[in-house]
Design a protein around this motif. Structure first.
Motif, PDB file in Angstrom:
ATOM      1  N   ILE A  74      -4.833   8.452   7.400  1.00  0.00           N
ATOM      2  CA  ILE A  74      -3.384   8.338   6.931  1.00  0.00           C
ATOM      3  C   ILE A  74      -4.223   8.321   5.425  1.00  0.00           C
ATOM      4  O   ILE A  74      -3.373   9.005   4.377  1.00  0.00           O
ATOM      5  CB  ILE A  74      -2.527   7.193   6.854  1.00  0.00           C
ATOM      6  N   TYR A  75      -5.270   8.444   4.421  1.00  0.00           N
ATOM      7  CA  TYR A  75      -5.310   8.044   3.566  1.00  0.00           C
ATOM      8  C   TYR A  75      -6.830   9.493   3.589  1.00  0.00           C
ATOM      9  O   TYR A  75      -7.243   9.178   2.678  1.00  0.00           O
ATOM     10  CB  TYR A  75      -6.255   7.028   3.412  1.00  0.00           C
ATOM     11  N   GLY A 135       0.863  -1.119   0.662  1.00  0.00           N
ATOM     12  CA  GLY A 135       0.071   0.064   0.150  1.00  0.00           C
ATOM     13  C   GLY A 135       1.056   1.332  -0.129  1.00  0.00           C
ATOM     14  O   GLY A 135       1.008   1.760   0.622  1.00  0.00           O
ATOM     15  N   ARG A 152      10.077   8.605   6.644  1.00  0.00           N
ATOM     16  CA  ARG A 152       9.521   8.375   7.964  1.00  0.00           C
ATOM     17  C   ARG A 152       8.909   9.478   8.260  1.00  0.00           C
ATOM     18  O   ARG A 152       9.492  10.340   9.414  1.00  0.00           O
ATOM     19  CB  ARG A 152      10.269   7.377   8.215  1.00  0.00           C
ATOM     20  N   ASN A 171      -8.096   0.683   4.646  1.00  0.00           N
ATOM     21  CA  ASN A 171      -7.150  -0.137   4.697  1.00  0.00           C
ATOM     22  C   ASN A 171      -7.518  -1.309   5.118  1.00  0.00           C
ATOM     23  O   ASN A 171      -7.692  -1.106   6.796  1.00  0.00           O
ATOM     24  CB  ASN A 171      -5.723  -0.246   4.557  1.00  0.00           C
ATOM     25  N   GLY A 216       6.319   9.100  11.436  1.00  0.00           N
ATOM     26  CA  GLY A 216       5.144   8.296  10.144  1.00  0.00           C
ATOM     27  C   GLY A 216       3.986   8.124  11.632  1.00  0.00           C
ATOM     28  O   GLY A 216       4.340   8.000  12.435  1.00  0.00           O
ATOM     29  N   ALA A 217       3.090   7.609  10.128  1.00  0.00           N
ATOM     30  CA  ALA A 217       2.345   6.412  11.326  1.00  0.00           C
ATOM     31  C   ALA A 217       1.882   5.711  12.506  1.00  0.00           C
ATOM     32  O   ALA A 217       1.656   5.700  13.634  1.00  0.00           O
ATOM     33  CB  ALA A 217       1.075   5.927  10.609  1.00  0.00           C
ATOM     34  N   SER A 218       3.071   4.329  12.390  1.00  0.00           N
ATOM     35  CA  SER A 218       3.643   3.207  12.686  1.00  0.00           C
ATOM     36  C   SER A 218       3.699   3.606  13.623  1.00  0.00           C
ATOM     37  O   SER A 218       3.162   3.327  15.144  1.00  0.00           O
ATOM     38  CB  SER A 218       4.597   2.512  11.847  1.00  0.00           C
ATOM     39  N   SER A 273       0.352  10.548   8.142  1.00  0.00           N
ATOM     40  CA  SER A 273       1.362  10.594   7.868  1.00  0.00           C
ATOM     41  C   SER A 273       1.519  11.190   6.500  1.00  0.00           C
ATOM     42  O   SER A 273       0.910  11.699   5.627  1.00  0.00           O
ATOM     43  CB  SER A 273       1.512   9.266   7.422  1.00  0.00           C
ATOM     44  N   ASP A 288      -7.622   6.981  12.282  1.00  0.00           N
ATOM     45  CA  ASP A 288      -6.610   6.146  11.646  1.00  0.00           C
ATOM     46  C   ASP A 288      -6.755   7.193   9.828  1.00  0.00           C
ATOM     47  O   ASP A 288      -8.117   6.963   9.422  1.00  0.00           O
ATOM     48  CB  ASP A 288      -6.417   4.857  11.482  1.00  0.00           C
ATOM     49  N   SER A 293       3.396   9.290   4.434  1.00  0.00           N
ATOM     50  CA  SER A 293       2.963   8.339   3.463  1.00  0.00           C
ATOM     51  C   SER A 293       2.782   8.259   2.449  1.00  0.00           C
ATOM     52  O   SER A 293       2.928   7.405   1.095  1.00  0.00           O
ATOM     53  CB  SER A 293       3.575   6.956   4.564  1.00  0.00           C
ATOM     54  N   LYS A 294       1.183   9.605   2.351  1.00  0.00           N
ATOM     55  CA  LYS A 294      -0.073   8.266   1.358  1.00  0.00           C
ATOM     56  C   LYS A 294       0.221   9.018   0.738  1.00  0.00           C
ATOM     57  O   LYS A 294       0.649   9.240  -0.471  1.00  0.00           O
ATOM     58  CB  LYS A 294      -1.530   7.527   2.114  1.00  0.00           C
ATOM     59  N   TYR A 353      -6.395  -2.826   9.166  1.00  0.00           N
ATOM     60  CA  TYR A 353      -4.937  -2.701   8.401  1.00  0.00           C
ATOM     61  C   TYR A 353      -4.505  -3.398   9.897  1.00  0.00           C
ATOM     62  O   TYR A 353      -4.464  -3.960  10.724  1.00  0.00           O
ATOM     63  CB  TYR A 353      -4.472  -1.337   9.042  1.00  0.00           C
ATOM     64  N   TYR A 400      -2.996  -2.592  13.185  1.00  0.00           N
ATOM     65  CA  TYR A 400      -4.007  -2.588  14.161  1.00  0.00           C
ATOM     66  C   TYR A 400      -4.285  -3.542  15.355  1.00  0.00           C
ATOM     67  O   TYR A 400      -3.355  -3.584  16.957  1.00  0.00           O
ATOM     68  CB  TYR A 400      -5.058  -2.271  14.146  1.00  0.00           C
TER      69      TYR A 400
HETATM   70  C1  LIG Z   1      -4.413   2.456   7.583  1.00  0.00           C
HETATM   71  C2  LIG Z   1      -2.876   1.963   7.484  1.00  0.00           C
HETATM   72  N1  LIG Z   1      -2.236   2.883   8.599  1.00  0.00           N
HETATM   73  C3  LIG Z   1      -1.469   2.423   8.628  1.00  0.00           C
HETATM   74  C4  LIG Z   1       0.029   3.278   8.041  1.00  0.00           C
HETATM   75  C5  LIG Z   1       1.636   3.026   8.254  1.00  0.00           C
HETATM   76  O1  LIG Z   1       2.205   3.886   7.905  1.00  0.00           O
HETATM   77  P1  LIG Z   1       3.235   4.739   7.914  1.00  0.00           P
HETATM   78  O2  LIG Z   1       4.007   4.706   6.520  1.00  0.00           O
HETATM   79  O3  LIG Z   1       2.924   6.149   8.258  1.00  0.00           O
HETATM   80  O4  LIG Z   1       3.553   4.187   9.525  1.00  0.00           O
HETATM   81  C6  LIG Z   1      -0.286   2.158   7.370  1.00  0.00           C
HETATM   82  C7  LIG Z   1       0.305   1.833   6.214  1.00  0.00           C
HETATM   83  O5  LIG Z   1       0.064   0.947   4.832  1.00  0.00           O
HETATM   84  C8  LIG Z   1      -1.750   2.410   6.662  1.00  0.00           C
HETATM   85  O6  LIG Z   1      -2.551   1.321   5.955  1.00  0.00           O
END
Ligand SMILES: Cc1ncc(COP(=O)(O)O)c(C=O)c1O
Length: 388
Positions: A199-200, A37, A235, A169, A94-96, A224, A197, A226-227, A120, A123
């Motif tokens: 992130i999208y 993703g 990161r 996701n 990052g979101a992680s 984040s 979350d 990232s997307k 996801y 989680y």
């Molecule tokens: C729903 C969701 N949350 C968080 C993340 C983690 O993203 P990050 O790259 O910001 O750590 C992803 C990564 O695919 C994701 O799909």
């Protein structure tokens, strides 16, 4: 008495598919990556140019950009008409890691945190790592694979927390504004703390998604670069926390991770204003989504969630397999198209689902479809023969 056990964390199977994909590419195979993703595009050009400049002029120490904190706070005002203080924003790698900060700042070990299944993979596994108890809520096509207010209200006992993801996701579904408001009402009434979350956000095809903060000012929001900003490898992400959790979350960030990288913070700040370039990615995803939606019937995959956002399609393929991991491996070996098995997102029903990520170029999506149509037709014919 038995000794306590280290938390069991499940593997991320899409990573194994990714490894196989790179192995096959190393053998000269032409692989199309629809398993991860992540955008196949790079950071916005202006962000990269800034990073080059910073690299040449900045010693690159531990640092937190107040300009970026201010810019993120402004984003909430502009995009959602929500007022937040710069102090409520915490920059993360990052979101992680943002999840680790959010969950550990809100909940004590043993707390029960509800979440949609499918969802996801991290989680569930982040919760387990922190000795929190995932309360998975089975969500099907009728509820667009999302938690509903009614289902949340029916949980007995009520959970301590809730993870929301909209767009989600692996499905790409968005929680409708009135449903989000109803979920917020249940959370307020039952004192359920929410981690949202987002992130999208920015990647939606049927109107923008709302922030949970519009309904629940004490939600913790994860986001984040990232997307939407196409900067997964940099990161960089952030948390928005309510005033009562700022000290806890900031202390965790600084002790566990210090600060995000200087380069990423400078580049991220610039990326937030590169709307024209970023929106051109969204148009590509919208085109890819159309192409895939049009092709799914010819793959025999008609039971899907409506992908309102993100860059995924999650399809039910129960008529073809009950082992999504083996299925995705065979699809990859035979056609060079890498996809993610549903087991990553749903340990109970995911064995019959597949996730396509369409964050690649449109010609690659078209090529993937051309390779998959005859392959799925042969598969369908075989399974029909076997069942007569
Ligand atoms: C729903 C969701 N949350 C968080 C993340 C983690 O993203 P990050 O790259 O910001 O750590 C992803 C990564 O695919 C994701 O799909």
């Amino acid at each position: 008495m038995d000794a306590p056990e280290i938390a069991q964390v499940d593997p991320f199977h899409a990573m194994a598919i990714g490894r196989l994909a790179y192995e096959l590419a190393g053998e000269g195979r032409d692989v199309i990556h629809m398993e991860y993703g992540q955008p196949s595009t790079g950071a916005p050009a202006a962000a990269i140019a800034t990073a080059h400049r910073v690299l040449d002029s900045d010693p690159g120490g531990y640092w937190e950009s107040t300009a970026l904190l201010d810019r993120i706070a402004r984003h909430y005002c502009e995009a959602y008409q929500v007022d937040i203080d710069r102090e409520q924003v915490i920059l993360t790698c990052g979101a992680s890691p943002a999840f680790v900060l959010a969950l550990s700042s809100l909940f004590v070990p043993g707390a029960r945190v509800a979440l949609a299944r499918p969802g996801y993979v991290a989680y569930r596994n982040s919760l387990k790592t922190l000795y929190l108890e995932p309360v998975e809520m089975a969500c099907g096509p009728a509820e667009r694979y999302q938690v509903t207010a009614a289902a949340l209200d029916a949980l007995d006992p009520a959970p301590d927390g809730l993870i929301l993801a909209s767009p989600a996701n692996p499905t790409g579904t968005v929680i409708a504004p009135q449903e989000l408001a109803a979920i917020a009402e249940v959370c307020r009434r039952k004192n359920i703390r929410v981690v949202s979350d987002e992130i999208y956000h920015g990647l939606t095809y049927e109107g923008a998604a709302q922030s949970t903060l519009q309904h629940l000012p004490d939600a913790v929001v994860v986001n984040s670069f990232s997307k939407y900003y196409s900067m997964a490898g940099w990161r960089l992400g952030w948390l928005v926390v309510p005033p009562d959790r700022v000290a806890a979350a900031r202390a965790r960030m600084n002790n566990l991770f210090l600060t995000p990288s200087v380069l990423a913070q400078h580049a991220g700040l610039v990326a937030m204003d590169e709307t024209a370039e970023l929106e051109s990615h969204v148009r590509t995803y919208a085109r890819n989504r159309e192409r895939l939606l049009a092709a799914l019937p010819s793959l025999g995959l008609e039971r899907i969630a409506p992908p309102d956002g993100a860059f995924y399609i999650y399809a039910d393929m129960a008529h073809l397999t009950d082992d999504s991991l083996a299925f995705c491996q065979k699809l990859l070996r035979d056609t060079g198209v890498a996809t993610a098995p549903g087991v990553d997102f749903d340990p109970v029903d995911g064995h019959r689902f597949i996730r396509f990520s369409f964050a690649v170029s449109t010609p690659l999506v078209e090529e993937a479809i051309a390779r998959m149509v005859p392959w799925f037709a042969a598969c369908t014919a075989k399974s029909t023969e076997a069942s007569v």
